[in-house]
Design a protein around this motif. Structure first.
Motif, PDB file in Angstrom:
ATOM      1  N   LEU A   1       0.828  -1.100  -0.079  1.00 25.86           N
ATOM      2  CA  LEU A   1      -0.038  -0.099   0.104  1.00 25.86           C
ATOM      3  C   LEU A   1       0.768   1.238   0.065  1.00 25.86           C
ATOM      4  O   LEU A   1       0.485   2.079  -0.521  1.00 25.86           O
ATOM      5  CB  LEU A   1      -0.891   0.197   1.162  1.00 25.86           C
ATOM      6  CG  LEU A   1      -2.082  -0.875   1.122  1.00 25.86           C
ATOM      7  CD1 LEU A   1      -2.721  -1.104   2.476  1.00 25.86           C
ATOM      8  CD2 LEU A   1      -3.107  -0.416   0.122  1.00 25.86           C
ATOM      9  N   LEU A   2       1.893   1.268   0.653  1.00 24.46           N
ATOM     10  CA  LEU A   2       3.052   2.197   0.578  1.00 24.46           C
ATOM     11  C   LEU A   2       3.453   2.567  -0.588  1.00 24.46           C
ATOM     12  O   LEU A   2       3.656   3.869  -1.118  1.00 24.46           O
ATOM     13  CB  LEU A   2       3.956   2.112   1.663  1.00 24.46           C
ATOM     14  CG  LEU A   2       3.666   2.387   3.156  1.00 24.46           C
ATOM     15  CD1 LEU A   2       4.852   1.803   3.869  1.00 24.46           C
ATOM     16  CD2 LEU A   2       3.336   3.791   3.472  1.00 24.46           C
TER      17      LEU A   2
ATOM     18  N   ILE B   1      -1.184   4.834   1.197  1.00 25.92           N
ATOM     19  CA  ILE B   1      -1.196   5.110   2.797  1.00 25.92           C
ATOM     20  C   ILE B   1       0.080   5.876   2.870  1.00 25.92           C
ATOM     21  O   ILE B   1       0.988   5.743   2.112  1.00 25.92           O
ATOM     22  CB  ILE B   1      -1.299   3.658   3.637  1.00 25.92           C
ATOM     23  CG1 ILE B   1      -0.302   2.967   3.284  1.00 25.92           C
ATOM     24  CG2 ILE B   1      -2.936   3.213   3.072  1.00 25.92           C
ATOM     25  CD1 ILE B   1      -0.092   1.919   4.281  1.00 25.92           C
ATOM     26  N   ARG B   2       0.056   6.388   4.234  1.00 24.52           N
ATOM     27  CA  ARG B   2       1.426   7.035   4.654  1.00 24.52           C
ATOM     28  C   ARG B   2       1.698   6.587   6.155  1.00 24.52           C
ATOM     29  O   ARG B   2       0.804   6.361   6.778  1.00 24.52           O
ATOM     30  CB  ARG B   2       1.444   8.436   4.443  1.00 24.52           C
ATOM     31  CG  ARG B   2       0.321   9.073   5.182  1.00 24.52           C
ATOM     32  CD  ARG B   2       0.123  10.601   4.664  1.00 24.52           C
ATOM     33  NE  ARG B   2      -1.185  11.102   4.991  1.00 24.52           N
ATOM     34  CZ  ARG B   2      -2.284  11.074   4.101  1.00 24.52           C
ATOM     35  NH1 ARG B   2      -2.031  10.659   2.669  1.00 24.52           N
ATOM     36  NH2 ARG B   2      -3.227  11.501   4.317  1.00 24.52           N
ATOM     37  N   ARG B   3       2.860   6.764   6.509  1.00 23.95           N
ATOM     38  CA  ARG B   3       3.291   6.403   7.893  1.00 23.95           C
ATOM     39  C   ARG B   3       2.986   7.993   8.537  1.00 23.95           C
ATOM     40  O   ARG B   3       3.182   9.008   8.026  1.00 23.95           O
ATOM     41  CB  ARG B   3       4.892   6.346   7.938  1.00 23.95           C
ATOM     42  CG  ARG B   3       5.164   4.607   7.603  1.00 23.95           C
ATOM     43  CD  ARG B   3       6.571   4.622   8.040  1.00 23.95           C
ATOM     44  NE  ARG B   3       7.043   3.027   7.676  1.00 23.95           N
ATOM     45  CZ  ARG B   3       7.376   2.689   6.575  1.00 23.95           C
ATOM     46  NH1 ARG B   3       7.607   3.776   5.549  1.00 23.95           N
ATOM     47  NH2 ARG B   3       7.648   1.454   5.893  1.00 23.95           N
TER      48      ARG B   3
ATOM     49  N   ALA C   1      -4.796   5.951   5.570  1.00 18.58           N
ATOM     50  CA  ALA C   1      -4.970   6.088   4.090  1.00 18.58           C
ATOM     51  C   ALA C   1      -5.327   7.547   3.617  1.00 18.58           C
ATOM     52  O   ALA C   1      -5.641   8.533   4.615  1.00 18.58           O
ATOM     53  CB  ALA C   1      -6.091   5.308   4.083  1.00 18.58           C
ATOM     54  N   GLU C   2      -4.915   7.660   2.430  1.00 22.52           N
ATOM     55  CA  GLU C   2      -5.610   8.945   1.835  1.00 22.52           C
ATOM     56  C   GLU C   2      -6.978   8.809   1.768  1.00 22.52           C
ATOM     57  O   GLU C   2      -7.607   7.858   1.580  1.00 22.52           O
ATOM     58  CB  GLU C   2      -4.924   8.824   0.200  1.00 22.52           C
ATOM     59  CG  GLU C   2      -5.296  10.048  -0.630  1.00 22.52           C
ATOM     60  CD  GLU C   2      -5.176  11.366  -0.123  1.00 22.52           C
ATOM     61  OE1 GLU C   2      -6.271  12.126   0.123  1.00 22.52           O
ATOM     62  OE2 GLU C   2      -3.895  11.755   0.104  1.00 22.52           O
ATOM     63  N   THR C   3      -7.602   9.902   2.172  1.00 18.68           N
ATOM     64  CA  THR C   3      -9.214   9.746   2.158  1.00 18.68           C
ATOM     65  C   THR C   3      -9.816  10.480   1.242  1.00 18.68           C
ATOM     66  O   THR C   3     -11.096  10.640   1.075  1.00 18.68           O
ATOM     67  CB  THR C   3      -9.570  10.409   3.677  1.00 18.68           C
ATOM     68  OG1 THR C   3      -9.218  11.645   3.701  1.00 18.68           O
ATOM     69  CG2 THR C   3      -9.174   9.366   4.651  1.00 18.68           C
ATOM     70  N   ASP C   4      -8.930  11.390   0.285  1.00 18.01           N
ATOM     71  CA  ASP C   4      -9.630  12.079  -0.771  1.00 18.01           C
ATOM     72  C   ASP C   4     -10.112  11.039  -1.738  1.00 18.01           C
ATOM     73  O   ASP C   4      -8.997  10.808  -2.392  1.00 18.01           O
ATOM     74  CB  ASP C   4      -8.807  13.308  -1.261  1.00 18.01           C
ATOM     75  CG  ASP C   4      -9.321  14.011  -2.439  1.00 18.01           C
ATOM     76  OD1 ASP C   4     -10.014  13.489  -3.166  1.00 18.01           O
ATOM     77  OD2 ASP C   4      -8.827  15.078  -2.643  1.00 18.01           O
ATOM     78  N   ILE C   5     -11.140  10.649  -1.939  1.00 23.22           N
ATOM     79  CA  ILE C   5     -11.464   9.659  -3.086  1.00 23.22           C
ATOM     80  C   ILE C   5     -11.007   9.914  -4.139  1.00 23.22           C
ATOM     81  O   ILE C   5     -10.502   9.017  -5.217  1.00 23.22           O
ATOM     82  CB  ILE C   5     -12.903   9.233  -2.903  1.00 23.22           C
ATOM     83  CG1 ILE C   5     -13.225   7.962  -3.696  1.00 23.22           C
ATOM     84  CG2 ILE C   5     -14.005  10.220  -3.460  1.00 23.22           C
ATOM     85  CD1 ILE C   5     -12.213   6.733  -2.939  1.00 23.22           C
ATOM     86  N   TRP C   6     -11.094  10.970  -4.696  1.00 24.68           N
ATOM     87  CA  TRP C   6     -10.577  11.377  -6.133  1.00 24.68           C
ATOM     88  C   TRP C   6      -9.120  11.191  -6.135  1.00 24.68           C
ATOM     89  O   TRP C   6      -8.612  10.672  -7.094  1.00 24.68           O
ATOM     90  CB  TRP C   6     -10.861  12.822  -6.522  1.00 24.68           C
ATOM     91  CG  TRP C   6     -12.329  13.131  -6.778  1.00 24.68           C
ATOM     92  CD1 TRP C   6     -13.152  13.423  -5.754  1.00 24.68           C
ATOM     93  CD2 TRP C   6     -13.102  13.104  -7.789  1.00 24.68           C
ATOM     94  NE1 TRP C   6     -14.318  13.674  -6.198  1.00 24.68           N
ATOM     95  CE2 TRP C   6     -14.477  13.288  -7.607  1.00 24.68           C
ATOM     96  CE3 TRP C   6     -12.618  12.550  -9.229  1.00 24.68           C
ATOM     97  CZ2 TRP C   6     -15.254  13.142  -8.669  1.00 24.68           C
ATOM     98  CZ3 TRP C   6     -13.649  12.637 -10.332  1.00 24.68           C
ATOM     99  CH2 TRP C   6     -14.728  12.959  -9.887  1.00 24.68           C
ATOM    100  N   GLU C   7      -8.386  11.482  -5.222  1.00 24.26           N
ATOM    101  CA  GLU C   7      -6.895  11.370  -5.126  1.00 24.26           C
ATOM    102  C   GLU C   7      -6.434   9.906  -5.341  1.00 24.26           C
ATOM    103  O   GLU C   7      -5.774   9.440  -5.897  1.00 24.26           O
ATOM    104  CB  GLU C   7      -6.118  11.932  -4.087  1.00 24.26           C
ATOM    105  CG  GLU C   7      -4.835  11.898  -4.002  1.00 24.26           C
ATOM    106  CD  GLU C   7      -3.975  12.398  -5.061  1.00 24.26           C
ATOM    107  OE1 GLU C   7      -2.947  12.297  -5.630  1.00 24.26           O
ATOM    108  OE2 GLU C   7      -4.665  13.555  -5.537  1.00 24.26           O
ATOM    109  N   VAL C   8      -7.378   9.282  -4.374  1.00 22.41           N
ATOM    110  CA  VAL C   8      -7.271   7.501  -4.406  1.00 22.41           C
ATOM    111  C   VAL C   8      -7.360   6.983  -5.688  1.00 22.41           C
ATOM    112  O   VAL C   8      -6.429   6.321  -6.032  1.00 22.41           O
ATOM    113  CB  VAL C   8      -8.377   7.038  -3.366  1.00 22.41           C
ATOM    114  CG1 VAL C   8      -8.374   5.355  -3.481  1.00 22.41           C
ATOM    115  CG2 VAL C   8      -7.816   7.424  -1.802  1.00 22.41           C
ATOM    116  N   ALA C   9      -8.540   7.473  -6.626  1.00 25.87           N
ATOM    117  CA  ALA C   9      -8.814   7.041  -7.723  1.00 25.87           C
ATOM    118  C   ALA C   9      -7.634   7.266  -8.664  1.00 25.87           C
ATOM    119  O   ALA C   9      -7.036   6.297  -9.579  1.00 25.87           O
ATOM    120  CB  ALA C   9     -10.294   7.438  -8.295  1.00 25.87           C
ATOM    121  N   ALA C  10      -7.218   8.568  -8.602  1.00 26.37           N
ATOM    122  CA  ALA C  10      -6.123   8.955  -9.577  1.00 26.37           C
ATOM    123  C   ALA C  10      -4.881   8.166  -9.175  1.00 26.37           C
ATOM    124  O   ALA C  10      -4.133   7.662 -10.198  1.00 26.37           O
ATOM    125  CB  ALA C  10      -5.969  10.599  -9.227  1.00 26.37           C
TER     126      ALA C  10
END
Length: 185
Positions: free
Chosen positions: A71-72, A77-79, A92-101
């Motif tokens: 995942l890293l 995700i990030r530490r 986790a990244e929670t901006d769903i647009w950023e996740v999709a990108a």
């Protein structure tokens, strides 16, 4: 053995989402555990340690550790440092647009880019081979053109501001209806 028995109780909707996210990941060729951990971290209200994740999902610590590394690498995700705690915490990244990108960019890198490279080589080889069937050569060129077009479209969409992408998606079929009918030359 990858599963453990000491699983924490999650709300039904959260558990359903995590299980479904794991199934979706599995269908996309991503390890189910990786997807479930991502789903858990996506819904988590605070960063979690690997031990917290293992306890919550009932997974072996080694499985969680390997999944976190993946995942890293996907940059999903990030530490996160927590004052007074030496353990690694993850969110986790929670901006769903950023996740999709990020998922799309990683899939492009792993799938589309190598496909374009291979198709270009095939088209070149076909052009130099007098024994190649003209139908096969034509279809290779068409597939390459399609794949390059998809790649070009993806790269263009990365540059479009999010509000415009949202507007385009909401317009959907209305945009297609504005285009002239018939074959484009």
């Amino acid at each position: 053995m990858t599963e453990t028995t000491g699983k924490k109780k999650l709300p039904a909707a959260v558990e359903r989402f995590i299980l479904h996210w794991g199934d979706m990941g599995d269908q996309w060729g991503v390890n189910r555990s990786v997807s479930q951990i991502h789903g858990l971290l996506y819904l988590a209200e605070a960063p979690m340690t690997a031990e917290d994740i293992a306890d919550t999902l009932g997974m072996a610590r080694s499985n969680v550790s390997n999944s976190l590394k993946e995942l890293l690498a996907w940059n999903l995700i990030r530490r996160v440092p927590i004052l007074g705690d030496r353990r690694d915490h993850y969110e986790a990244e929670t901006d769903i647009w950023e996740v999709a990108a990020r998922i799309a960019a990683r899939r492009k890198e792993r799938e589309l880019d190598p496909a374009i490279t291979a198709l270009r080589a095939c088209v070149t080889d076909a052009a130099d081979d007098p024994t190649i069937n003209p139908v096969a050569s034509k279809r290779l060129k068409e597939m390459l053109a399609f794949t390059e077009l998809a790649d070009h479209w993806f790269m263009q969409m990365l540059k479009v501001p999010r509000p415009r992408v949202v507007a385009l998606m909401r317009l959907g079929e209305k945009i297609a209806n504005l285009l002239p009918l018939g074959k484009v030359k």
